[in-house]
Each structure stands twice: as structure tokens, then as C-alpha cells.
Design an enzyme around this catalytic site. Structure first.
Site, PDB file in Angstrom:
ATOM      1  N   ASP A 204     -25.018 -16.085 -17.388  1.00  0.00           N
ATOM      2  CA  ASP A 204     -25.244 -17.015 -16.284  1.00  0.00           C
ATOM      3  C   ASP A 204     -26.507 -17.868 -16.528  1.00  0.00           C
ATOM      4  O   ASP A 204     -27.550 -17.331 -16.919  1.00  0.00           O
ATOM      5  CB  ASP A 204     -25.429 -16.176 -15.005  1.00  0.00           C
ATOM      6  CG  ASP A 204     -25.382 -17.007 -13.747  1.00  0.00           C
ATOM      7  OD1 ASP A 204     -24.330 -17.574 -13.452  1.00  0.00           O
ATOM      8  OD2 ASP A 204     -26.417 -17.073 -13.040  1.00  0.00           O
ATOM      9  N   GLU A 270     -23.569 -20.082 -20.076  1.00  0.00           N
ATOM     10  CA  GLU A 270     -23.343 -21.170 -19.122  1.00  0.00           C
ATOM     11  C   GLU A 270     -24.438 -22.212 -19.346  1.00  0.00           C
ATOM     12  O   GLU A 270     -25.611 -21.935 -19.088  1.00  0.00           O
ATOM     13  CB  GLU A 270     -23.386 -20.656 -17.680  1.00  0.00           C
ATOM     14  CG  GLU A 270     -22.978 -21.749 -16.707  1.00  0.00           C
ATOM     15  CD  GLU A 270     -23.437 -21.530 -15.268  1.00  0.00           C
ATOM     16  OE1 GLU A 270     -22.954 -22.247 -14.391  1.00  0.00           O
ATOM     17  OE2 GLU A 270     -24.295 -20.646 -15.040  1.00  0.00           O
TER      18      GLU A 270
HETATM   19  C1  NOJ Z   1     -23.935 -20.066 -11.966  1.00  0.00           C
HETATM   20  C2  NOJ Z   1     -22.778 -19.361 -11.364  1.00  0.00           C
HETATM   21  O1  NOJ Z   1     -21.598 -19.795 -11.993  1.00  0.00           O
HETATM   22  C3  NOJ Z   1     -22.803 -19.657  -9.888  1.00  0.00           C
HETATM   23  O2  NOJ Z   1     -21.650 -19.217  -9.238  1.00  0.00           O
HETATM   24  C4  NOJ Z   1     -24.049 -19.020  -9.305  1.00  0.00           C
HETATM   25  O3  NOJ Z   1     -24.153 -19.374  -7.939  1.00  0.00           O
HETATM   26  C5  NOJ Z   1     -25.300 -19.478 -10.033  1.00  0.00           C
HETATM   27  N1  NOJ Z   1     -25.144 -19.492 -11.460  1.00  0.00           N
HETATM   28  C6  NOJ Z   1     -26.455 -18.576  -9.725  1.00  0.00           C
HETATM   29  O4  NOJ Z   1     -26.291 -17.338 -10.362  1.00  0.00           O
END
Ligand code: NOJ
Length: 543
Positions: A204, A270
Site C-alpha cells: 500500500d 501501489e
Molecule cells: C491505498 C488504498 O488502496 C486505499 O484504499 C487506502 O484508503 C489508502 N491506500 C490508505 O491505506
């Protein structure tokens, strides 16, 4: 590039994202669970995917639906327990499905024992595990950073008279990755899951874990839209000092080192940002670290900011292909739990079918978001039912609940997601009676059948899972044509994005055989000096 049988599973395979809250509820509480995933493994195996990515299932107060982790090494009772997780891994592996789990390194929950200790006093040994700062000289937050979910990225804590940093909810304090003890503790969480058989991690907001040493103010964003909600401080600034810092890369190489302690595990990150910055997350040849970082920095370029236009799609793919060094394997994402559903974004099912053919025939690893295979659309959420903190803070039009609604399994009560009479955590789409797995499985022309056929063809075809990519210039606009090739095997993909028919002449080719049309109604020899495509039709042609 020549397809070869030495490709890793994460290169050759197709990833399927499951948002566990919304997949299958076996306890009757309106929320999906891990046992539900186990019960649907045969479906996933039959669909033809190769790996599951599970969004977070860790113990969590659910301020951000699991992205606020209170224990990195356990399962929230809402979803099951470690024994259920172990069974899920074993049952998935029996079916040759890999398991990728979400790993949330940038922030914990404010209920994580580390943060509870950290906030207890200024001299607590874990104080420096998070970002604590005095108020600015004139009072107020220590810098101007905004939270993604609205408001400042800092919250004042009365007890110790300092602010702590959180770029998401205030319940998601950020870990200080410059502290070696934090790194060591987080590396152990990776080992914990790899020992349990996990095959990979989706990391993440990995580009956020290292911030500017001095936490300098971000500059204003000159392109900020004029009508932003008053509390959207985040979009008013350029994200210069809070993400993609040069020194994040050495930390990612260390993370990779931990993955490499085990056999053939995969790290997916991500990441957003401009291409030249993004591509460095594979490792950087000019810095002597080629291929030493992430296996797959997630590529959202066909999703974010795209309209339904063939030339635009081709330009994005071509620029990616041009930017990737030899050691970097491409990947594509068209939907996830943070974005409008692809069928809604691109127009409807006709476009979603062409998008499926695109995703599953480009060079690189595709990720499918649950429900895409049945053409699920965004579900309108009544304002009083909004759950997502982003929607609550920044306004109903920003809520991500629309793409997180329960999977539609059948035409029975609650779409077969929860037992009858249960209120599901988010409403179920109105079209579930016809748009569901049971109905679409029985229909030889459905979008679900298209996904299955695409996945089977891809798996059986070296040119598609591992071959080279070459775009072809064709005359009419709004058509995207490319060639996939491995040794003597050559496949042509022709996608008509227009809502009218198109006839194209494929340069240098005379004829071939259509193996699959997005309409699922023709398999025939065709002449390629005048190939007719219907409105929103895509075809795969063996040359
Ligand atoms: C990215 C995640 O995909 C999202 O759903 C989340 O709210 C944020 N990061 C914070 O962890």
C-alpha cells in the site's frame, strides 16, 4: 521479446483482486469473510485466473476498512482467524492459485499497540516510531501537508502537546521508516506471512514511506481545480516532499531483500506519479540497481484520467513500452477498490468487453478487480449509507463505496452474497437479478463467458502471455490494432472503440482466422485487406 517457459508465475499469470468485505459472507453478518473466499475458490479456478490479491483482513477498527491495521500478524474476527487463513492458502495452492496479500507499511491504526505506546509520553521508546512534532511557531500544524481524505495531515494530541502525521484518516498515524527498529519490525511481518505460504504482497502507498527529512512544506498546485471542497488541502498542493523521495529506493531494495530470503515471492507496489519517476521502482540501471526493487509497480495509466479512445489508449501503452528497460515486466490495471468501476467509467458493458480483451492481450501481467468479469457497474449509495471516510469527508461524489458493493452470485436474496434477511454492509446493485455469476455462466454470449474464453486462450498461448507487442498503424480513427508474437506464433488484436462499424486494411497481412470476438458469435477465416468490425467489437486473429 521471445516468450519463454522460464517466466515467473507473476509474469505469466493473471491476478484477481478480492475485497474480502464484499466477496462472500458465510456468517450472515452482511460482511464477506475468508471462509467465503475458500467457498469460491472453485469458481476462481474455473474462471481461469492464477493469483488472488486479498485486500486487508487484519485486525482493524475499520476506520479505513482494514487499511488501518492494529496487528500485522493476525486476522480480524470479522473475517475469520489464522486457521481459516491457513486453510485458504492450502486450498488455493491445491488449485494452483497463488496468494498475494495487502501489506500496509506506511501507517498503522491508532489502536496498534506501537502507536498506543508511542503516544503515551514524549520519552516512550516507541515515540520515534511515528512522526511527532511541536506546533508551528505561531501555533497550528507543523507543516502545510493535507490528508488525502480532507483536512490537515496532522492531528494535535493534548496529552503530550504535539502533533502526529497521518496522510489518510487521523486514525492512520504514519510509521517512521527512517527508524531502524520500525524497519526490522515491519520486515518481520513479511516473514511471518511468507512462512505461512503467502506468495506475494501488494504494498500500500509504498512511495509514501519515506518523507523529506525536514518535512518541508509542499508548494501550491497551480493546476488545482477551482471548485475543490474547502477541506481538500491535499489537492491544492504539489506532492513534492511527502512522496517518491530519492532515498525511498534503498528501503525498497531492503524490502526486496526480505522477499528474496524466500523462494519466488513477488512484490507489487501501489504507485502513481510521472513515468520517469514510476519506472525507477523496478530498480534503476543507471544507479546499478537494475531489477532490485519491485517486481511490479502497479501501472494505473490505462485507468486514471483516461477516456474511451483508441488512440489515447495506444499512446499510453506505447509510452510505457518505450520507457520500460529490458529487465522490467509490464502490468496493467483497469479497476480497483479506489476507482469508479470500469464499465461505468468507459460507458457500459459494450466498452467493458473491449476493455477486457485489451487487458488480457497486452504484454504484461493483468489485474482484474472482482466483479469486472460480470460487468459490475458503480452502485449509487444513498448519502446516509456512505461508509468510506473519503466520501464522508470530501463529499458523496468522492465516495469509493460505489465500487465496493457485494459480489453478485445469483438471482436469490442478497444476490447470494449474504443469507436472506441480512442487511449487507453496502447495498447490492439493482441489476443483480440478471447480472450475476449463475445467470451469466449459463449464457454462452455473456461477458463472463468472454472473460473465461479470454483467460483460457491467454493461458494456452505463448504469444499472448509472453510474446512481443507491436502496434500497427491503420487508417480509420478510434481503432487500436497490435500484434503479439512469440517465435512463429503471431496473433493480431483489433479493437474498435467506436460506436459505429469500421473496416480496416491491416498493413502487410492478407488473411487470418478469428479465434474470439467480444460478441462471442464468430470464429471464421477473414481477409485482412478489409476486416470489418462492428461497433465496440474486438477480435483476436491467429495469423
Ligand atoms: C491505498 C488504498 O488502496 C486505499 O484504499 C487506502 O484508503 C489508502 N491506500 C490508505 O491505506
Amino acid at each position: 521479446m521471445i516468450a519463454n517457459d522460464n517466466l515467473h508465475w507473476w509474469q505469466r499469470g493473471v491476478v484477481y483482486q478480492i475485497y474480502p468485505r464484499s466477496f462472500k459472507d458465510t456468517t450472515g453478518n452482511g460482511v464477506g469473510d475468508l471462509q467465503g473466499v475458500i467457498e469460491k475458490l472453485d469458481y476462481l479456478h474455473d474462471l481461469g485466473i492464477d493469483a488472488l490479491w486479498l485486500s486487508p483482513f487484519y485486525p482493524s477498527p475499520m476506520a479505513d476498512f482494514g487499511y488501518d491495521v492494529a496487528d500485522y500478524c493476525d486476522v480480524d474476527p470479522l473475517f475469520g482467524d489464522l486457521a481459516t487463513f491457513d486453510r485458504l492458502v492450502a486450498e488455493a495452492h491445491k488449485r494452483r492459485l497463488k496468494i498475494i496479500i495487502d501489506w500496509v507499511p506506511n501507517h498503522t491504526s491508532d489502536q496498534h499497540p506501537w502507536f498506543i505506546e508511542s503516544r503515551s509520553s514524549r520519552d516512550n521508546p516507541k515515540r520515534d516510531w511515528y512522526f511527532w512534532r511541536d506546533p508551528a511557531p505561531g501555533g497550528g500544524p507543523p507543516n502545510n501537508w493535507g490528508s488525502f481524505f480532507g483536512g490537515p495531515a496532522w492531528t494535535y494530541d493534548e496529552r503530550t502537546g504535539q502533533y502526529y502525521l497521518h496522510q489518510f484518516c487521523k486514525e492512520q498515524p504514519e510509521l517512521n521508516w527512517r527508524n531502524p527498529a520500525v524497519k526490522a519490525a515491519m520486515f518481520d511481518t513479511l516473514r511471518f506471512w511468507m512462512k505461512r505460504g503467502v506468495d506475494g504482497f501488494r504494498m500500500d502507498v509504498i512511495g509514501l514511506i519515506i518523507k523529506d527529512k525536514d518535512l518541508r512544506d509542499n508548494p501550491p498546485n497551480p493546476a488545482a481545480p477551482p471548485n475543490l471542497p474547502a477541506n481538500d488541502l491535499f489537492s491544492r498542493l504539489l506532492q513534492v516532499y511527502n512522496m517518491d523521495q530519492d532515498d525511498v529506493h534503498s528501503v525498497i531494495r531492503e524490502i526486496r531483500g526480505v522477499l528474496d530470503e524466500y523462494d519466488d515471492r513477488c512484490g507489487i507496489g501501489e504507485l502513481w506519479g510521472p513515468l520517469d519517476r514510476w519506472v525507477k521502482y523496478y530498480g534503476d540501471a543507471s544507479a546499478g540497481s537494475a531489477g532490485e526493487e519491485l517486481h511490479l509497480p502497479f501501472n494505473f495509466r490505462l485507468m486514471d484520467g483516461m477516456t474511451w479512445n483508441a488512440q489515447q489508449m495506444r499512446a499510453v501503452v506505447d509510452s510505457l513500452e518505450a520507457a520500460l528497460p529490458d529487465f522490467a515486466w509490464p502490468n496493467y490495471v483497469l479497476g480497483n477498490h479506489d476507482r469508479t468501476r470500469l464499465a461505468t467509467r468507459f460507458g457500459g458493458e459494450a466498452q467493458a468487453r473491449v476493455a477486457a480483451m485489451l487487458l488480457l492481450t497486452l504484454r504484461g501481467t493483468p489485474t482484474i478487480y472482482y466483479g469486472e468479469e460480470i460487468g459490475m457497474e458503480d452502485v449509487p449509495i444513498p448519502p446516509d449509507k456512505i461508509q468510506d471516510p473519503q466520501g464522508i469527508n470530501l463529499g458523496p461524489e468522492r465516495t469509493r463505496d460505489v465500487c465496493r458493493t457485494p459480489m453478485q452470485w445469483d438471482a436469490g436474496p442478497n444476490a447470494g452474497f449474504s443469507p436472506a434477511g441480512v442487511e449487507t454492509w453496502l447495498p447490492i446493485a439493482a441489476d443483480y437479478v440478471t447480472r450475476n455469476v449463475a445467470a451469466l455462466s449459463a449464457d454462452p454470449h455473456s461477458i463472463l463467458t468472454l472473460y473465461k474464453r479470454l483467460l483460457r486462450l491467454r493461458r494456452a498461448t505463448p504469444a499472448l502471455y509472453g510474446g512481443s507487442y507491436r502496434p500497427l498503424d491503420v487508417e480509420p480513427d478510434n481503432v487500436y490494432v497490435y500484434l503479439r508474437k512469440a517465435d512463429a506464433q503471431r496473433y493480431l488484436i483489433a479493437l474498435n472503440f467506436a460506436t459505429e462499424p469500421r473496416t480496416l486494411a491491416i498493413p502487410g497481412e492478407t488473411g487470418g482466422r478469428i479465434l474470439l470476438s467480444t460478441h462471442l458469435d464468430r470464429e471464421e477465416a477473414v481477409s485482412l485487406d478489409a476486416l470489418s468490425l462492428r461497433a465496440n467489437e474486438g477480435v483476436i486473429i491467429a495469423l
